[in-house]
Design a protein around this motif. Structure first.
Motif, PDB file in Angstrom:
ATOM      1  N   UNK A 119       0.835  -1.198   0.000  1.00  0.00           N
ATOM      2  CA  UNK A 119       0.000   0.000   0.000  1.00  0.00           C
ATOM      3  C   UNK A 119       0.874   1.255   0.000  1.00  0.00           C
ATOM      4  N   UNK A 120       1.943   1.238   0.788  1.00  0.00           N
ATOM      5  CA  UNK A 120       2.834   2.388   0.846  1.00  0.00           C
ATOM      6  C   UNK A 120       3.543   2.643  -0.471  1.00  0.00           C
ATOM      7  N   UNK A 121       3.984   1.575  -1.139  1.00  0.00           N
ATOM      8  CA  UNK A 121       4.654   1.773  -2.428  1.00  0.00           C
ATOM      9  C   UNK A 121       3.691   2.346  -3.456  1.00  0.00           C
ATOM     10  N   UNK A 122       2.449   1.844  -3.451  1.00  0.00           N
ATOM     11  CA  UNK A 122       1.462   2.388  -4.384  1.00  0.00           C
ATOM     12  C   UNK A 122       1.222   3.876  -4.127  1.00  0.00           C
ATOM     13  N   UNK A 123       1.231   4.276  -2.861  1.00  0.00           N
ATOM     14  CA  UNK A 123       1.043   5.681  -2.504  1.00  0.00           C
ATOM     15  C   UNK A 123       2.162   6.541  -3.076  1.00  0.00           C
ATOM     16  N   UNK A 124       3.406   6.076  -2.915  1.00  0.00           N
ATOM     17  CA  UNK A 124       4.554   6.834  -3.425  1.00  0.00           C
ATOM     18  C   UNK A 124       4.523   6.905  -4.946  1.00  0.00           C
ATOM     19  N   UNK A 125       4.300   5.756  -5.603  1.00  0.00           N
ATOM     20  CA  UNK A 125       4.306   5.730  -7.065  1.00  0.00           C
ATOM     21  C   UNK A 125       3.192   6.584  -7.662  1.00  0.00           C
ATOM     22  N   UNK A 126       2.090   6.730  -6.932  1.00  0.00           N
ATOM     23  CA  UNK A 126       0.977   7.553  -7.413  1.00  0.00           C
ATOM     24  C   UNK A 126       1.196   9.040  -7.167  1.00  0.00           C
ATOM     25  N   UNK A 156      -9.257 -12.819  -8.144  1.00  0.00           N
ATOM     26  CA  UNK A 156     -10.531 -12.097  -8.065  1.00  0.00           C
ATOM     27  C   UNK A 156     -10.334 -10.586  -7.942  1.00  0.00           C
ATOM     28  N   UNK A 157     -11.149  -9.851  -8.650  1.00  0.00           N
ATOM     29  CA  UNK A 157     -11.098  -8.389  -8.564  1.00  0.00           C
ATOM     30  C   UNK A 157     -11.321  -7.929  -7.132  1.00  0.00           C
ATOM     31  N   UNK A 158     -12.116  -8.678  -6.367  1.00  0.00           N
ATOM     32  CA  UNK A 158     -12.383  -8.315  -4.971  1.00  0.00           C
ATOM     33  C   UNK A 158     -11.111  -8.323  -4.133  1.00  0.00           C
ATOM     34  N   UNK A 159     -10.134  -9.157  -4.486  1.00  0.00           N
ATOM     35  CA  UNK A 159      -8.840  -9.146  -3.800  1.00  0.00           C
ATOM     36  C   UNK A 159      -7.939  -8.050  -4.340  1.00  0.00           C
ATOM     37  N   UNK A 160      -7.918  -7.897  -5.651  1.00  0.00           N
ATOM     38  CA  UNK A 160      -7.068  -6.885  -6.282  1.00  0.00           C
ATOM     39  C   UNK A 160      -7.410  -5.489  -5.764  1.00  0.00           C
ATOM     40  N   UNK A 161      -8.670  -5.251  -5.512  1.00  0.00           N
ATOM     41  CA  UNK A 161      -9.125  -3.914  -5.120  1.00  0.00           C
ATOM     42  C   UNK A 161      -8.784  -3.555  -3.679  1.00  0.00           C
ATOM     43  N   UNK A 162      -8.356  -4.523  -2.877  1.00  0.00           N
ATOM     44  CA  UNK A 162      -8.197  -4.268  -1.445  1.00  0.00           C
ATOM     45  C   UNK A 162      -6.771  -3.858  -1.079  1.00  0.00           C
ATOM     46  N   UNK A 163      -6.643  -2.779  -0.311  1.00  0.00           N
ATOM     47  CA  UNK A 163      -5.334  -2.345   0.168  1.00  0.00           C
ATOM     48  C   UNK A 163      -4.798  -3.220   1.286  1.00  0.00           C
ATOM     49  N   UNK A 164      -5.661  -4.005   1.948  1.00  0.00           N
ATOM     50  CA  UNK A 164      -5.194  -4.844   3.048  1.00  0.00           C
ATOM     51  C   UNK A 164      -4.793  -6.246   2.583  1.00  0.00           C
ATOM     52  N   UNK A 165      -4.610  -6.414   1.276  1.00  0.00           N
ATOM     53  CA  UNK A 165      -4.182  -7.699   0.718  1.00  0.00           C
ATOM     54  C   UNK A 165      -2.921  -7.492  -0.125  1.00  0.00           C
ATOM     55  N   UNK A 166      -1.906  -8.287   0.129  1.00  0.00           N
ATOM     56  CA  UNK A 166      -0.679  -8.287  -0.669  1.00  0.00           C
ATOM     57  C   UNK A 166      -0.759  -9.447  -1.645  1.00  0.00           C
ATOM     58  N   UNK A 167      -0.516  -9.181  -2.916  1.00  0.00           N
ATOM     59  CA  UNK A 167      -0.651 -10.180  -3.968  1.00  0.00           C
ATOM     60  C   UNK A 167       0.673 -10.331  -4.715  1.00  0.00           C
ATOM     61  N   UNK A 168       1.223 -11.530  -4.724  1.00  0.00           N
ATOM     62  CA  UNK A 168       2.434 -11.832  -5.482  1.00  0.00           C
ATOM     63  C   UNK A 168       2.126 -12.890  -6.544  1.00  0.00           C
ATOM     64  N   UNK A 169       2.859 -12.884  -7.668  1.00  0.00           N
ATOM     65  CA  UNK A 169       2.572 -13.812  -8.767  1.00  0.00           C
ATOM     66  C   UNK A 169       3.317 -15.143  -8.640  1.00  0.00           C
TER      67      UNK A 169
END
Length: 317
Positions: free
Chosen positions: A122-129, A270-283
């Motif tokens: 979430x923090x990295x997304x904040x900086x990059x945005x 799921x989009x429901x996971x992608x949309x959440x800031x409290x979930x970290x997603x790795x490939x």
């Protein structure tokens, strides 16, 4: 010369070693084998080096009643994509690559724990945005790992490696859910199952094998038992978690977040996971280090060489 099919591109050093010993056919695609590909592999090759996603189910073996293939040397420790009983019935041995993946997978578990607890994604997304407005005392407050309790579901080789990192590296207490008591080199409290474990820990980390026995092992009952601030971390197999139940628990605020490297219907997330800031997603980065993938490849080749030399298999399943 023994004909070997390698189903996905592997590191160059592994491919060179394979070609030095076998007559290799290597697919240049990174996608799983199709049904036709799998039946052809059993019919036309002496051995196959498959990996995750190559779904050798019972009907695949039934479709080739007299297979030429005698060994599936799986690239990876998990082999729930192969129906081992059906393979054996067809006269085909199956091996895997344990050990080589242990530390790398444990490292990813700690990565997810830290990223989730300290809100790193979430923090990295904040900086990059371009939305970060500077440090302040209540900015993005997260959860401190040191001194917390980790709960490991499945205290095998990988589970123990995760627990050691947590205990010796972060001073965390360790609890685990396992069918039997384990002899460990660190203090740990055993619980009968994941539901019994969940109320006592700050992180629930899944480290069980995939397969029918663990399908949806982590579902609504576990999420209901977890502490409201606790995080779920999955580095095992995606379908060990009931993804719909996880989404419901997150949306209801019943748990504090999740860190996922695997997914129930991978590669669909799921989009429901992608949309959440409290979930970290790795490939699915669990073993994604060059040295590790080279070690896995060498282990798979060692199984192949032993089999066709008539020696005992190093890693039969």
């Amino acid at each position: 010369m023994t004909r070997l099919l390698i189903t996905r591109p592997l590191p160059d050093s592994v491919m060179d070693a394979a070609r030095a010993r076998f007559d290799v056919t290597a697919r240049d695609r990174t996608t799983p084998l199709s049904r036709d590909d799998m039946t052809a592999s059993l019919r036309d090759f002496d051995a196959v080096l498959p990996t995750l996603g190559d779904l050798y189910s019972a009907d695949i073996f039934a479709a080739v009643p007299q297979p030429r293939a005698r060994l599936l040397a799986n690239f990876g420790v998990g082999y729930n994509h192969i129906d081992v009983a059906a393979a054996r019935a067809a006269g085909i041995a199956v091996t895997n690559t344990p050990g080589a993946v242990t530390d790398a997978t444990a490292d990813i578990a700690l990565t997810l724990m830290l990223m989730s607890a300290r809100r790193a994604g979430q923090g990295e997304r904040l900086v990059r945005a371009g939305q970060w407005q500077g440090w302040h005392p209540t900015q993005m407050l997260g959860l401190h790992l040191t001194g917390k309790t980790v709960g490991i579901v499945g205290m095998g080789r990988i589970g123990q490696a995760i627990a050691r990192r947590c205990h010796f590296g972060f001073g965390m207490a360790v609890a685990y859910a396992s069918r039997s008591e384990k002899t460990l080199d660190f203090p740990a409290t055993r619980h009968a199952d994941a539901v019994a474990l969940a109320p006592h820990v700050d992180f629930v980390v899944i480290a069980v094998p995939g397969g029918a026995a663990t399908h949806h092992l982590i579902g609504a009952r576990v999420f209901a038992a977890m502490r409201p601030h606790a995080r779920l971390v999955n580095i095992a197999r995606g379908d060990v978690v009931d993804e719909a139940a996880l989404i419901a628990a997150l949306q209801a605020g019943r748990i504090g977040g999740a860190g996922l490297d695997v997914y129930e219907f991978e590669p669909k997330v799921p989009e429901a996971l992608i949309a959440r800031d409290d979930v970290v997603l790795l490939p699915h980065l669990g073993t994604a280090a060059l040295e590790v993938r080279e070690d896995m490849g060498r282990m798979a080749l060692a199984n192949l060489v032993a089999f066709f030399d008539g020696a005992p298999l190093p890693n039969p399943v």
